[in-house]
Design a protein around this motif. Structure first.
Motif, mmCIF file in Angstrom:
data_model
loop_
_atom_site.group_PDB
_atom_site.id
_atom_site.type_symbol
_atom_site.label_atom_id
_atom_site.label_comp_id
_atom_site.label_asym_id
_atom_site.label_seq_id
_atom_site.Cartn_x
_atom_site.Cartn_y
_atom_site.Cartn_z
ATOM 1 N N VAL A 83 11.397 29.169 63.113
ATOM 2 C CA VAL A 83 11.488 30.358 63.969
ATOM 3 C C VAL A 83 10.424 31.383 63.567
ATOM 4 O O VAL A 83 9.737 31.958 64.419
ATOM 5 N N LEU A 84 10.267 31.591 62.271
ATOM 6 C CA LEU A 84 9.293 32.566 61.788
ATOM 7 C C LEU A 84 7.868 32.172 62.189
ATOM 8 O O LEU A 84 7.068 33.025 62.591
ATOM 9 N N LYS A 85 7.560 30.875 62.078
ATOM 10 C CA LYS A 85 6.231 30.408 62.499
ATOM 11 C C LYS A 85 5.983 30.708 63.969
ATOM 12 O O LYS A 85 4.895 31.140 64.353
ATOM 13 N N GLU A 86 6.985 30.482 64.794
ATOM 14 C CA GLU A 86 6.851 30.747 66.225
ATOM 15 C C GLU A 86 6.641 32.238 66.482
ATOM 16 O O GLU A 86 5.803 32.631 67.303
ATOM 17 N N ILE A 87 7.400 33.068 65.789
ATOM 18 C CA ILE A 87 7.290 34.516 65.979
ATOM 19 C C ILE A 87 5.899 35.009 65.612
ATOM 20 O O ILE A 87 5.286 35.813 66.332
ATOM 21 N N ARG A 88 5.371 34.521 64.488
ATOM 22 C CA ARG A 88 4.093 35.028 63.988
ATOM 23 C C ARG A 88 2.889 34.609 64.844
ATOM 24 O O ARG A 88 1.790 35.109 64.649
ATOM 25 N N ASP A 118 4.655 33.538 52.711
ATOM 26 C CA ASP A 118 3.379 33.045 53.232
ATOM 27 C C ASP A 118 3.407 32.893 54.748
ATOM 28 O O ASP A 118 2.378 33.056 55.422
ATOM 29 N N LEU A 119 4.575 32.570 55.301
ATOM 30 C CA LEU A 119 4.690 32.427 56.753
ATOM 31 C C LEU A 119 4.743 33.776 57.464
ATOM 32 O O LEU A 119 4.651 33.837 58.690
ATOM 33 N N GLY A 120 4.907 34.839 56.667
ATOM 34 C CA GLY A 120 4.869 36.168 57.278
ATOM 35 C C GLY A 120 6.134 36.985 57.163
ATOM 36 O O GLY A 120 6.262 38.027 57.804
ATOM 37 N N ALA A 121 7.099 36.529 56.338
ATOM 38 C CA ALA A 121 8.305 37.342 56.134
ATOM 39 C C ALA A 121 7.950 38.624 55.390
ATOM 40 O O ALA A 121 7.045 38.639 54.551
ATOM 41 N N ASP A 122 8.649 39.698 55.704
ATOM 42 C CA ASP A 122 8.396 40.975 55.045
ATOM 43 C C ASP A 122 9.246 41.151 53.789
ATOM 44 O O ASP A 122 8.890 41.942 52.917
ATOM 45 N N ASP A 123 10.352 40.421 53.718
ATOM 46 C CA ASP A 123 11.222 40.522 52.550
ATOM 47 C C ASP A 123 12.099 39.274 52.508
ATOM 48 O O ASP A 123 12.193 38.532 53.498
ATOM 49 N N TYR A 124 12.753 39.019 51.360
ATOM 50 C CA TYR A 124 13.535 37.808 51.162
ATOM 51 C C TYR A 124 14.775 38.187 50.360
ATOM 52 O O TYR A 124 14.661 38.689 49.243
ATOM 53 N N ILE A 125 15.945 37.981 50.945
ATOM 54 C CA ILE A 125 17.203 38.322 50.277
ATOM 55 C C ILE A 125 17.986 37.041 50.003
ATOM 56 O O ILE A 125 18.241 36.250 50.912
ATOM 57 N N ALA A 126 18.361 36.846 48.745
ATOM 58 C CA ALA A 126 19.076 35.633 48.348
ATOM 59 C C ALA A 126 20.580 35.806 48.565
ATOM 60 O O ALA A 126 21.148 36.861 48.281
ATOM 61 N N ASP A 133 -0.474 43.157 57.210
ATOM 62 C CA ASP A 133 -0.440 41.987 58.079
ATOM 63 C C ASP A 133 -1.192 40.804 57.459
ATOM 64 O O ASP A 133 -0.720 39.673 57.493
ATOM 65 N N SER A 134 -2.366 41.092 56.887
ATOM 66 C CA SER A 134 -3.157 40.015 56.277
ATOM 67 C C SER A 134 -2.923 39.893 54.780
ATOM 68 O O SER A 134 -3.424 38.973 54.146
ATOM 69 N N CYS A 135 -2.136 40.843 54.203
ATOM 70 C CA CYS A 135 -1.821 40.845 52.761
ATOM 71 C C CYS A 135 -3.096 40.912 51.919
ATOM 72 O O CYS A 135 -3.236 40.197 50.924
ATOM 73 N N ILE A 136 -4.031 41.764 52.342
ATOM 74 C CA ILE A 136 -5.309 41.895 51.652
ATOM 75 C C ILE A 136 -5.466 43.330 51.138
ATOM 76 O O ILE A 136 -5.264 44.283 51.882
ATOM 77 N N LEU A 137 -5.852 43.445 49.865
ATOM 78 C CA LEU A 137 -6.144 44.743 49.269
ATOM 79 C C LEU A 137 -7.658 44.903 49.172
ATOM 80 O O LEU A 137 -8.360 44.000 48.717
ATOM 81 N N LEU A 188 6.603 41.547 64.310
ATOM 82 C CA LEU A 188 7.958 42.075 64.154
ATOM 83 C C LEU A 188 8.409 41.955 62.697
ATOM 84 O O LEU A 188 8.271 40.891 62.097
ATOM 85 N N PRO A 189 8.948 43.024 62.092
ATOM 86 C CA PRO A 189 9.459 42.923 60.724
ATOM 87 C C PRO A 189 10.575 41.874 60.623
ATOM 88 O O PRO A 189 11.498 41.877 61.432
ATOM 89 N N VAL A 190 10.460 40.992 59.637
ATOM 90 C CA VAL A 190 11.432 39.911 59.441
ATOM 91 C C VAL A 190 11.886 39.895 57.985
ATOM 92 O O VAL A 190 11.064 39.836 57.072
ATOM 93 N N VAL A 191 13.203 39.957 57.796
ATOM 94 C CA VAL A 191 13.796 39.818 56.464
ATOM 95 C C VAL A 191 14.537 38.489 56.438
ATOM 96 O O VAL A 191 15.430 38.247 57.248
ATOM 97 N N MET A 192 14.155 37.612 55.509
ATOM 98 C CA MET A 192 14.766 36.287 55.408
ATOM 99 C C MET A 192 16.039 36.353 54.569
ATOM 100 O O MET A 192 16.108 37.075 53.567
ATOM 101 N N LEU A 193 17.047 35.568 54.973
ATOM 102 C CA LEU A 193 18.274 35.370 54.199
ATOM 103 C C LEU A 193 18.363 33.897 53.829
ATOM 104 O O LEU A 193 18.128 33.036 54.677
ATOM 105 N N SER A 194 18.701 33.608 52.582
ATOM 106 C CA SER A 194 18.834 32.193 52.230
ATOM 107 C C SER A 194 19.593 32.008 50.930
ATOM 108 O O SER A 194 19.468 32.806 50.000
ATOM 109 N N ALA A 195 20.378 30.917 50.882
ATOM 110 C CA ALA A 195 21.009 30.496 49.637
ATOM 111 C C ALA A 195 20.034 29.675 48.806
ATOM 112 O O ALA A 195 20.297 29.381 47.642
ATOM 113 N N ARG A 196 18.892 29.309 49.416
ATOM 114 C CA ARG A 196 17.843 28.573 48.702
ATOM 115 C C ARG A 196 16.957 29.595 48.011
ATOM 116 O O ARG A 196 16.183 30.292 48.641
ATOM 117 N N THR A 197 17.098 29.689 46.691
ATOM 118 C CA THR A 197 16.443 30.774 45.956
ATOM 119 C C THR A 197 15.298 30.305 45.069
ATOM 120 O O THR A 197 14.830 31.052 44.215
#
Length: 231
Positions: free
Chosen positions: A65-70, A94-102, A146-150, A75-84
């Motif tokens: 889903v995230l790949k399709e969105i990007r 790397d796919l473009g999530a803005d945050d990751y919550i376990a 967006d590009s994660c470049i400093l 759109l800001p996306v926060v991932m939820l997962s039991a896979r930590t």
């Protein structure tokens, strides 16, 4: 402004829990129980401010889903997962999530992260219809979210994923003091249990990358933590 949040998770209990806390914060909440429904809602509803996206869902998983969105949206996306595992976290970011919550998560922490991402994204006036880039600018540094470049004066500075997250944290609120716990949990995306030298080593490497005198950017506040200098 009342923001609309889409919660995509195949567990009704998770959706109900997040809805309860998000509505208390004043958000309007929509729900989806699988990946296909998530994409359908996003294509139909044009004013969704953020997606809370579970990784393990039927029909299409969260990564798909995230790949399709990007392909079309930042759109800001926060991932939820039991896979930590680190690999899953890195893949999501790397796919473009803005945050990751376990999972399992503290709902108050989840709300705090969602609020933080909403503030960071929309305080910059970024949305797809205007096509504006999301940039953080402090001194001679620019962080492209967006590009994660400093860049420093237009010259790119290579960062690891952890270094990038720390720069995002610091540059979002220059002048604010962050404790070691706050820095570790944001940068490493793990619960801070015991003090170690990972933070000190990472800060030292960041300072060296920023300039010969990196202390002019990242200041140690003795007994408290670290502060990114605003001037």
């Amino acid at each position: 402004m009342k923001y609309r949040i889409l919660i995509a998770d195949d567990e009704a209990e998770i959706r109900d829990l997040l809805r309860l806390y998000m509505e208390k914060e004043g958000y309007e909440v929509l729900e989806a129980e699988d990946g296909e429904e998530t994409l359908q809602i996003l294509s139909r509803e044009q004013d969704i401010a953020m997606l809370i996206l579970d990784v393990m869902m039927p029909k299409k998983d969260g990564f798909h889903v995230l790949k399709e969105i990007r392909k079309t949206s930042n759109l800001p996306v926060v991932m939820l997962s039991a896979r930590t595992s680190d690999n899953d976290k890195i893949l999501g970011l790397d796919l473009g999530a803005d945050d990751y919550i376990a999972k399992p998560f503290n709902p108050l922490e989840a709300v705090a992260r969602i609020n933080s991402n909403i503030r960071r994204f929309y305080s910059l006036g970024a949305n797809d219809s205007r096509g504006q880039k999301r940039l953080l600018q402090v001194k001679d540094l620019t962080l492209d979210l967006d590009s994660c470049i400093l860049t420093k004066n237009g010259e790119e500075i290579e960062l690891s994923s952890t270094e990038y997250r720390l720069m995002e944290l610091f540059m979002s609120h220059p002048g604010k003091i962050y404790t070691k716990q706050q820095i570790y949990e944001y940068g490493w995306q793990e619960e801070y249990i015991i003090a170690d030298n990972n933070i000190m080593v990472c800060i030292s490497k960041l300072r060296a990358k920023l300039s010969d005198d990196g202390n002019q950017y990242i200041k140690t506040v003795r007994g408290l933590g670290y502060r990114f200098e605003a001037k």
